[in-house]
Design a protein around this motif. Structure first.
Motif, mmCIF file in Angstrom:
data_model
loop_
_atom_site.group_PDB
_atom_site.id
_atom_site.type_symbol
_atom_site.label_atom_id
_atom_site.label_comp_id
_atom_site.label_asym_id
_atom_site.label_seq_id
_atom_site.Cartn_x
_atom_site.Cartn_y
_atom_site.Cartn_z
ATOM 1 N N LYS B 8 0.871 -1.111 0.181
ATOM 2 C CA LYS B 8 0.065 -0.088 -0.066
ATOM 3 C C LYS B 8 0.829 1.266 -0.056
ATOM 4 O O LYS B 8 1.844 1.333 0.890
ATOM 5 N N VAL B 9 0.775 2.051 -1.233
ATOM 6 C CA VAL B 9 1.603 3.203 -1.315
ATOM 7 C C VAL B 9 0.862 4.328 -1.352
ATOM 8 O O VAL B 9 -0.082 4.658 -2.067
ATOM 9 N N GLN B 10 1.308 5.523 -0.454
ATOM 10 C CA GLN B 10 0.542 6.630 -0.432
ATOM 11 C C GLN B 10 1.370 7.829 -0.805
ATOM 12 O O GLN B 10 2.403 8.022 0.254
ATOM 13 N N GLU B 11 1.283 8.540 -1.762
ATOM 14 C CA GLU B 11 2.134 9.737 -1.897
ATOM 15 C C GLU B 11 3.505 9.594 -1.862
ATOM 16 O O GLU B 11 4.295 10.586 -1.355
ATOM 17 N N HIS B 24 5.330 11.617 -5.832
ATOM 18 C CA HIS B 24 3.909 11.421 -5.095
ATOM 19 C C HIS B 24 3.269 10.363 -5.741
ATOM 20 O O HIS B 24 2.017 10.564 -5.984
ATOM 21 N N ILE B 25 3.737 8.937 -5.790
ATOM 22 C CA ILE B 25 2.871 7.985 -6.412
ATOM 23 C C ILE B 25 2.140 7.246 -5.126
ATOM 24 O O ILE B 25 2.526 7.246 -3.912
ATOM 25 N N SER B 26 0.791 7.023 -5.840
ATOM 26 C CA SER B 26 0.245 6.034 -5.005
ATOM 27 C C SER B 26 -0.842 4.682 -5.571
ATOM 28 O O SER B 26 -0.814 5.048 -6.608
ATOM 29 N N PHE B 27 -0.547 3.693 -4.984
ATOM 30 C CA PHE B 27 -0.935 2.474 -5.611
ATOM 31 C C PHE B 27 -1.400 1.561 -4.679
ATOM 32 O O PHE B 27 -0.720 1.573 -3.468
#
Lengths: 371, 242
Positions: B8-11, B24-27
């Motif tokens: 879980k990746v946020q910003e 700033h990647i999120s996925f």
């Protein structure tokens, strides 16, 4: 613990398969000792000498015999004209000229101070200093003897002959002094270099990254890497000592167990420096240059080649920061005098401080995650 | 309730000086899926993987791998992930078997576990004939399979593959992907970066990265539909041109 064993095992397999490594471990100590042993322990002998004997008396001839029989001087020329002596030095026909003044034997008899002039070719300052030392020694004992003869009215020559007794290293062999130092230098060089290369090579081929994503603690990785290098260091030193004993017939008076203890303490310093370099360099080439920077500094300030006491103040103070200096002292004392621990504990403490400081610094420097 | 996400990746952001490598990647990556990271060289794929594996400190943002925080719980993460880099990271002067044992060993497997893991690796990859050869003497395709086997000796929950097929011939690549499918069938989450378009088609879900940003995300079919293209290659070119 199991992880450390796996790293150690892997490292030993790699060393065994690398012919260059095998050569480093087994050939370097022997070849270097064989060649450099002779280089560093070349004594000053056969000094070409010219003598101008203006006194020309039995006393002066006695003195000349002393100089000849010392074994250090090759008295090749006699010159009657004092002002011609410079010519011998200028043309490098002789490197030492001794002038015995015309009234020496008379002055001696009357207890009048006499000056004997010594001219030395100072181009090779090392040789000339040593030659001067020899001459001073010869003159001193000669004069003491003459004095003794006078006091006794010339009847008993042997009543007050100086009784010089050399303690330790009794045959005054330079090699007994130099070769232990050379062994320390060898150990320093080999262990610092291989430990500097160790991690950097893994960084270059990419396996370090693979080790860093594994759940290994920093100390597990570093200890695992370092144990084989320490083993190599111990093998190198053992071979070197055996060779020094067999080939150069160096007396080893001291306790070998004590020697081993000091070597192990010292290894923390050299391996620590290697690790520090490993942690700082990104290529093997960089690691090599950084390592040589340290090794050269250590060698020149250690007193192995140049007496610390003869250095100017600043390098003398700096030499206290050279860990090799302490081991050179320890090894010389142990080899030649067979000194016991109570004479060496100060060196031991210094080496422990160096080892623990440098090693912890290297461990701190090594980072698993890039900032 | 068990979390359905493996990653879980946020910003998440990483800068090197003025250069923003990851912006700033999120996925999210679901458990058991093959998640592809597609992008040109320098798009920020490797930087992202390195942050997730604990090799590189992020500049900002949050990320959880197997529910562990990448800032604080790297030790727990390391026990649960496998990582294979584009360099393969094998010891060329060790035999195939020694490489397997070493990599298994540093994950703490005992001798019994090592034996089982080795025979499993041999069984699934067919490395048996090469077991006692030096790694430098085996062909690249086999090295690649060996590197994969080394990375999964400890049966990680999540496998990170950073351009695992670089420089390898098409048949070896095909074989390699069948190994990846086997792993995913066994429940392993696979996170793979690539710049091969055909490989992108093999993934369950795909994110397309460009200049440090994620510019599209979805299954290959969804991506092709929403951009109305025949292939992922066309989608990629279309997106990057904009």
């Amino acid at each position: 613990m199991r992880k450390i064993i796996h790293i150690v095992k892997k490292e030993f397999i790699q060393i065994r398969r690398d012919p260059a490594m095998i050569r480093i471990i087994f050939l370097i100590p022997i070849v270097q000792l064989l060649i450099l042993g002779y280089v560093v322990s070349s004594e000053v002998k056969n000094i070409q000498t010219v003598i101008c004997d203006l006194d020309n008396s039995p006393t002066s001839r006695q003195l000349i015999d002393r100089v000849r029989n010392s074994g250090y001087f090759n008295v090749k020329y006699f010159e009657r004209r004092e002002n011609f002596l410079y010519d011998y030095l200028n043309r490098s026909k002789a490197s030492v000229a001794i002038v015995i003044p015309a009234n020496m034997s008379r002055n001696l008899a009357k207890n009048i101070p006499t000056e004997i002039q010594i001219l030395v070719d100072g181009v090779d300052s090392n040789t000339s200093t040593i030659a001067l030392g020899y001459i001073a020694g010869i003159l001193e004992s000669f004069l003491a003897e003459k004095l003794a003869q006078q006091i006794q009215g010339g009847t008993d020559v042997h009543l007050l002959t100086p009784n010089i007794r050399i303690w330790y290293n009794q045959d005054l062999k330079f090699k007994n002094f130099m070769i232990p130092g050379l062994i320390v230098f060898l150990l320093t060089m080999v262990t610092t270099l291989i430990s500097a290369m160790g991690l950097v090579r893994e960084r270059e081929i990419g396996t370090l990254e693979q080790l860093l994503v594994a759940p290994i603690k920093k100390h597990e990785l570093l200890i695992g890497k370092i144990i084989p290098f320490a083993a190599i260091g111990i093998i190198v030193v053992t071979l070197a000592i055996a060779f020094a004993k067999v080939w150069y017939n160096i007396p080893i008076v001291g306790n070998l167990g004590l020697f081993a203890l000091f070597i192990i303490i010292y290894l923390f310093t050299t391996l620590g420096i290697g690790l520090f370099v490993s942690a700082s360099a990104s290529t093997q080439q960089q690691a090599m240059f950084m390592t040589f920077f340290f090794i050269i500094f250590f060698m020149f300030l250690s007193g192995f080649l140049f007496q610390v006491e003869n250095m100017p103040k600043v390098p003398q103070y700096l030499s206290y920061f050279d860990p090799m200096r302490y081991l050179v002292i320890v090894v010389r004392e142990l080899f030649i005098k067979g000194a016991s621990l109570k004479y060496l504990y100060w060196q031991g403490i210094a080496l422990m401080i160096f080892g623990s400081t440098i090693f912890s610094f290297a461990v701190l420097r090594f980072q698993r995650r890039m900032k | 309730m068990e979390n359905e996400f493996s990653v879980k990746v946020q910003e998440l952001t990483r800068t090197f000086g003025d250069f923003v490598a990851v912006d700033h990647i999120s996925f999210q990556v679901y458990k058991g899926e093959i998640f592809g990271f597609l992008g040109a060289n320098g798009a920020g794929k490797t930087t992202t993987i390195k942050m997730l594996c604990g090799l590189l400190m992020p500049t900002s943002g949050t990320a959880y791998v197997s529910d562990f925080d990448i800032y604080k719980q790297t030790e727990e993460i390391k026990q649960n992930i496998g990582y294979m880099s584009q360099k393969f990271s094998l010891y060329e002067d060790l035999t195939v078997e020694e490489n397997l044992e070493f990599y298994g060993g540093i994950y703490g497997l005992n001798n019994h576990e090592l034996k089982i893991a080795c025979s499993q690796a041999v069984h699934s990859t067919g490395l048996g004939d090469h077991l006692h050869k030096l790694t430098r003497d085996i062909p690249l395709g086999w090295k690649q399979r060996l590197a994969l086997s080394c990375a999964i000796m400890h049966q990680p929950k999540i496998l990170f593959l950073d351009e695992p097929t670089g420089g390898v011939d098409p048949i070896s690549r095909r074989n390699f992907w069948s190994l990846i499918y086997d792993l995913a069938d066994g429940g392993t989450t696979v996170f793979v970066t690539t710049h091969y378009m055909d490989e992108a088609e093999y993934c369950n879900r795909l994110s397309i990265m460009h200049d440090g940003k994620i510019i599209a995300i979805g299954s290959p079919r969804e991506l092709k539909q929403s951009y109305q293209k025949e292939s992922i290659e066309d989608v990629f070119i279309d997106l990057v041109k904009k």
